[in-house]
Design a protein around this motif. Sequence first.
Motif, PDB file in Angstrom:
ATOM      1  N   MET A  38       0.876  -1.346   0.112  1.00 32.84           N
ATOM      2  CA  MET A  38      -0.068  -0.104  -0.003  1.00 32.84           C
ATOM      3  C   MET A  38       0.960   1.347   0.108  1.00 32.84           C
ATOM      4  N   PRO A  39       0.627   2.281  -0.881  1.00 29.46           N
ATOM      5  CA  PRO A  39       1.460   3.429  -0.924  1.00 29.46           C
ATOM      6  C   PRO A  39       1.574   4.235   0.471  1.00 29.46           C
ATOM      7  N   ALA A  40       0.551   4.300   1.242  1.00 29.11           N
ATOM      8  CA  ALA A  40       0.632   4.903   2.490  1.00 29.11           C
ATOM      9  C   ALA A  40       1.624   4.234   3.585  1.00 29.11           C
ATOM     10  N   LEU A  41       1.471   2.838   3.317  1.00 29.09           N
ATOM     11  CA  LEU A  41       2.395   1.965   4.030  1.00 29.09           C
ATOM     12  C   LEU A  41       3.783   2.173   3.649  1.00 29.09           C
ATOM     13  N   GLN A  42       4.155   2.322   2.231  1.00 27.67           N
ATOM     14  CA  GLN A  42       5.485   2.411   1.926  1.00 27.67           C
ATOM     15  C   GLN A  42       6.046   3.886   2.456  1.00 27.67           C
ATOM     16  N   GLU A  43       5.192   4.836   2.532  1.00 25.57           N
ATOM     17  CA  GLU A  43       5.818   6.104   3.075  1.00 25.57           C
ATOM     18  C   GLU A  43       5.964   5.881   4.428  1.00 25.57           C
ATOM     19  N   ILE A  44       5.263   5.147   5.341  1.00 25.40           N
ATOM     20  CA  ILE A  44       5.492   5.088   6.789  1.00 25.40           C
ATOM     21  C   ILE A  44       6.513   4.037   7.153  1.00 25.40           C
ATOM     22  N   ASN A  45       6.823   3.198   5.972  1.00 23.87           N
ATOM     23  CA  ASN A  45       7.934   2.476   6.170  1.00 23.87           C
ATOM     24  C   ASN A  45       9.164   2.979   5.981  1.00 23.87           C
ATOM     25  N   GLN A  46       9.144   4.114   5.094  1.00 19.00           N
ATOM     26  CA  GLN A  46      10.311   4.979   5.021  1.00 19.00           C
ATOM     27  C   GLN A  46      10.649   6.193   6.147  1.00 19.00           C
ATOM     28  N   SER A  47       9.379   6.727   6.381  1.00 17.04           N
ATOM     29  CA  SER A  47       9.601   7.992   7.316  1.00 17.04           C
ATOM     30  C   SER A  47       9.525   7.621   8.602  1.00 17.04           C
ATOM     31  N   LYS A  48       9.110   6.412   9.153  1.00 18.65           N
ATOM     32  CA  LYS A  48       8.886   6.071  10.519  1.00 18.65           C
ATOM     33  C   LYS A  48       9.905   4.707  10.887  1.00 18.65           C
ATOM     34  N   LEU A  49       9.782   3.793  10.046  1.00 19.90           N
ATOM     35  CA  LEU A  49      10.437   2.525  10.356  1.00 19.90           C
ATOM     36  C   LEU A  49      11.789   2.433   9.930  1.00 19.90           C
ATOM     37  N   ILE A  50      12.174   2.743   8.830  1.00 16.25           N
ATOM     38  CA  ILE A  50      13.537   2.774   8.444  1.00 16.25           C
ATOM     39  C   ILE A  50      14.424   4.016   8.275  1.00 16.25           C
ATOM     40  N   GLN A  51      13.737   5.103   7.663  1.00 14.92           N
ATOM     41  CA  GLN A  51      14.490   6.411   7.582  1.00 14.92           C
ATOM     42  C   GLN A  51      15.790   6.203   6.722  1.00 14.92           C
ATOM     43  N   SER A  52      15.630   5.592   5.675  1.00 13.33           N
ATOM     44  CA  SER A  52      16.950   5.323   5.002  1.00 13.33           C
ATOM     45  C   SER A  52      17.548   6.554   4.356  1.00 13.33           C
ATOM     46  N   THR A  53      18.797   6.336   4.381  1.00 12.97           N
ATOM     47  CA  THR A  53      19.529   7.310   3.837  1.00 12.97           C
ATOM     48  C   THR A  53      19.914   7.433   2.311  1.00 12.97           C
ATOM     49  N   ILE A  54      19.962   5.853   1.876  1.00 16.46           N
ATOM     50  CA  ILE A  54      20.116   5.622   0.229  1.00 16.46           C
ATOM     51  C   ILE A  54      18.766   4.927   0.042  1.00 16.46           C
ATOM     52  N   GLY A  55      17.972   5.140  -0.977  1.00 15.67           N
ATOM     53  CA  GLY A  55      16.828   4.466  -1.356  1.00 15.67           C
ATOM     54  C   GLY A  55      17.311   3.845  -2.630  1.00 15.67           C
ATOM     55  N   VAL A  56      16.350   2.790  -2.827  1.00 16.04           N
ATOM     56  CA  VAL A  56      16.706   2.039  -4.272  1.00 16.04           C
ATOM     57  C   VAL A  56      15.116   1.623  -4.726  1.00 16.04           C
ATOM     58  N   LEU A  57      15.180   2.208  -6.062  1.00 18.02           N
ATOM     59  CA  LEU A  57      13.777   1.928  -6.732  1.00 18.02           C
ATOM     60  C   LEU A  57      14.227   1.175  -7.930  1.00 18.02           C
ATOM     61  N   CYS A  58      14.308  -0.119  -7.852  1.00 16.87           N
ATOM     62  CA  CYS A  58      14.822  -0.962  -8.795  1.00 16.87           C
ATOM     63  C   CYS A  58      14.023  -0.821  -9.994  1.00 16.87           C
ATOM     64  N   ASN A  59      12.830  -1.061 -10.344  1.00 17.56           N
ATOM     65  CA  ASN A  59      12.182  -1.163 -11.487  1.00 17.56           C
ATOM     66  C   ASN A  59      10.447  -0.684 -11.295  1.00 17.56           C
ATOM     67  N   VAL A  60       9.908  -0.436 -12.406  1.00 19.63           N
ATOM     68  CA  VAL A  60       8.524  -0.201 -12.459  1.00 19.63           C
ATOM     69  C   VAL A  60       7.708  -1.045 -13.352  1.00 19.63           C
ATOM     70  N   ARG A  61       6.872  -2.027 -12.721  1.00 22.12           N
ATOM     71  CA  ARG A  61       6.365  -3.004 -13.554  1.00 22.12           C
ATOM     72  C   ARG A  61       5.039  -3.132 -13.304  1.00 22.12           C
ATOM     73  N   GLU A  62       4.179  -3.713 -14.059  1.00 22.55           N
ATOM     74  CA  GLU A  62       2.648  -3.933 -13.874  1.00 22.55           C
ATOM     75  C   GLU A  62       2.352  -4.957 -12.884  1.00 22.55           C
ATOM     76  N   ASP A  63       2.075  -4.536 -11.642  1.00 25.86           N
ATOM     77  CA  ASP A  63       1.895  -5.639 -10.548  1.00 25.86           C
ATOM     78  C   ASP A  63       1.074  -4.585  -9.349  1.00 25.86           C
ATOM     79  N   HIS A  64       0.435  -5.385  -8.592  1.00 24.72           N
ATOM     80  CA  HIS A  64      -0.465  -4.757  -7.366  1.00 24.72           C
ATOM     81  C   HIS A  64      -1.089  -3.595  -7.938  1.00 24.72           C
ATOM     82  N   VAL A  65      -1.810  -3.639  -9.131  1.00 25.10           N
ATOM     83  CA  VAL A  65      -2.401  -2.508  -9.413  1.00 25.10           C
ATOM     84  C   VAL A  65      -3.719  -2.125  -8.782  1.00 25.10           C
ATOM     85  N   ALA A  66      -4.333  -3.071  -7.997  1.00 24.29           N
ATOM     86  CA  ALA A  66      -5.339  -2.591  -7.202  1.00 24.29           C
ATOM     87  C   ALA A  66      -5.045  -1.699  -5.995  1.00 24.29           C
TER      88      ALA A  66
END
Length: 531
Positions: A119-147
């Motif tokens: 879920m997009p909201a959980l992805q943001e929470i995962n970054q801002s609250k749980l991990i607070q990464s200094t380096i992010g990796v966004l490997c690719n964009v494919r058709e999945d989890h469209v719902a």
Amino acid sequence: MLFLYCVLLACCAIMLVAGIVEQRRHFASLHRIPNRVLVNGIRGKSSITRLCAGALRGGGLTTVAKTTGTAARFIHPDATEEPVYRKFGIANVVEQIGIVRRASAYRPDALVMECMAVMPALQEINQSKLIQSTIGVLCNVREDHVAEMGPTLDDIARSLSRSMPHGGICVTAEKERFDVLQEEADARDCRLLYADPDTVSDEELRGFSWFTFKENVAIALLVAELLGVDRETALRGMYEAPPDPGVLSVERYLAPGGKRLRFANVFAANDPESTLMNINQLLDLGAVDRPLSVVINCRPDRVERNGQMGAIIPELRPDKVFVIGHPAKSAIDAIPAEWRDRAVDLGGDHRDGEEFMQELLGHLGPSSSLVAIGNIHGQGEVLLEHLAELPADEAADSEAVCSEDGGPVREADDPAVRTAQAFPLYADTAYSQDPYAQLPYGADPYAQVPHTQGPYAQGPYARGPYAQGPYAQGPHTQGPYAQGPPSDPHGIRATTPIPAWPQQQPPQPRPRPQIHPSPPQGQRHTPGEPR
């Protein structure tokens, strides 16, 4: 009634205090880890997590990693690993708190975490609250989890971008949606770096004893370079890293009746584009050949995915299509009519594994290849268990590797040697030039660049404001950000405009474990920019 209200108020106050205490303890654990890498994307996250961890370990950094994909694993600094315990077997993003606490006990230089949120909201929470990464990796964009992420690839790209670190660095190998990711990165004051797969040579790829992609290796090399690990050291660490249990693999078996079978486990690539790319790569490399059969595993909670797997059958051109799991009709009905007579329904998810395996193997010829697609859970796991009970085809592994003059060098008893022998392959194939070249969506999905006319005719920045480098005349050369903000501990914003990146210079070692303030050299460029 007043008493009940008082009890409720007291319980709420206790929960509030407990939450504040837990958050402070979690943030303290995060601050004990100076470099945190969060790996997100659609396909290949687990492999990239392991490659990044291996590259950093090879450079002498104490590194802890955690994967989520086919089998969730906690990877210790010595590369040993253990399964992640989940109560009732249910994955929850809250488990990241415990992982960070365990990792901080090692006082590591780096933590590499695979994003487990959809879920997009959980992805943001995962970054801002749980991990607070200094380096992010966004490997690719494919058709999945469209719902959850949206119906279009642009929507999916924007959803994934919510895991980008604010004021940090994000690494990507996504080329087609790079402009969308750049917009999202600019909105977060995040520096987006492109990991060019063309910088990974075929010789470097041959060093792996398991299948991987140039995009994954390029991302791991770029992350290692950002943390001060040179290319050769990072590659040695990646070669020694254990592969993910769901990694693309090919096994050879002897089936009843003396039949020889090559089996490719492609369950991990469970979207149509990745599935086609993986199978085309295996065919190009000679890892599997024709006659080719396909087995589709269906799941009741992935009906749309079942149909997608059936729809790509004409592109694979198999001799037989075996359908297992439930509901099988969701995959069979999606197969075009002219190919539907090749489909064999093996009886759904209530049929005994021994029975459907006997029927499946009975349809195969004396020598054939079988590719498993869809999702591994359910009957897919039963299929793998029964195939593992078959005797291995030792004849394929006992051949000798020969030197250029025809003399034997040594027996191929090492996995790396077997890979080099069985798949010589990365050179002089379509994959060595473009791994997407064989996809049914077009001979080259990047041939028609959207900026074929106008000021960006030779690339997105050829004659635009960034013509002399990605930030040469950028919007922050003047104004409040010209000298950078007052506090910039990671040196992410340069105090002067960043010049054009020099070409063909080897990456320079950087002090670790801090992130180097200037753009790394060598292997990256903005897509479309002349190199």
